[in-house]
Motif scaffolding. Sequence first.
Motif, PDB file in Angstrom:
ATOM      1  N   THR A  97       0.878  -1.364  -0.055  1.00  0.00           N
ATOM      2  CA  THR A  97       0.125  -0.170   0.071  1.00  0.00           C
ATOM      3  C   THR A  97       1.010   1.207  -0.061  1.00  0.00           C
ATOM      4  O   THR A  97       2.127   1.122   0.290  1.00  0.00           O
TER       5      THR A  97
ATOM      6  N   SER B 126      -3.440   0.081  -7.781  1.00  0.00           N
ATOM      7  CA  SER B 126      -4.944   0.620  -7.783  1.00  0.00           C
ATOM      8  C   SER B 126      -5.141   1.871  -8.275  1.00  0.00           C
ATOM      9  O   SER B 126      -6.247   2.064  -9.022  1.00  0.00           O
TER      10      SER B 126
ATOM     11  N   GLY C 196      -4.290   3.594   1.924  1.00  0.00           N
ATOM     12  CA  GLY C 196      -4.457   2.131   1.727  1.00  0.00           C
ATOM     13  C   GLY C 196      -4.611   1.449   0.526  1.00  0.00           C
ATOM     14  O   GLY C 196      -4.604   0.357   0.395  1.00  0.00           O
ATOM     15  N   TRP C 197      -4.627   2.316  -0.579  1.00  0.00           N
ATOM     16  CA  TRP C 197      -4.558   1.867  -1.839  1.00  0.00           C
ATOM     17  C   TRP C 197      -3.171   1.269  -2.179  1.00  0.00           C
ATOM     18  O   TRP C 197      -2.016   1.802  -1.780  1.00  0.00           O
ATOM     19  N   THR C 198      -3.104   0.570  -3.251  1.00  0.00           N
ATOM     20  CA  THR C 198      -1.673   0.152  -3.841  1.00  0.00           C
ATOM     21  C   THR C 198      -1.366   1.003  -5.058  1.00  0.00           C
ATOM     22  O   THR C 198      -2.424   1.689  -5.444  1.00  0.00           O
TER      23      THR C 198
END
Length: 124
Positions: free
Chosen positions: A71, A111, A106-108
Motif C-alpha cells: 500500500t 489501484s 490504503g490503496w496500492t
Amino acid sequence: MKLIIKDECTLQSLQEVFSAAFPNLKIEFFSKLHEPGTGSGLKFKLYSTKTIGECREIHAEGELEVTPEMTVVDFEQTLGEVYGLGVQVFRKTEAGNWIQTINTDGWTPVSYTHLRAHETRMVI
C-alpha cells in the motif's frame, strides 16, 4: 519495481523510476516525515536535485521492492522508517492536477493505475 537507495543518488533518480512504473503517480520528498492519513507541508518540500545523503540522518542503503500488494502507506512508512526519507505519493487527477493521496493511503500504486484508466474511459 525496485528503488535503489544510496546516498550518492539524487531524489530525482528515485522519482523517475517510480513514475516510470506508475505513470499517473509521482513521489515528492520532504524534510519532515508525516503520519499516515496526513499530508506533507509544501514548505518542507526538498529539491529533486539533492542527493539522498543530503536529505536524511539515517544512512541505510538498499533496495526497496514495491510489490503489487504494497500500500501507499506501507511504501511511505518504509522509506521513512528504514531509509530516513520523508516521501509523499501524489496522483494525477482527471483535470491534470497533482494531489496528495491522503484519503487513499490504503490503496496500492496499481489501484491508482486502474482508477486512472477507468476515469479515462469514462471521459471518452
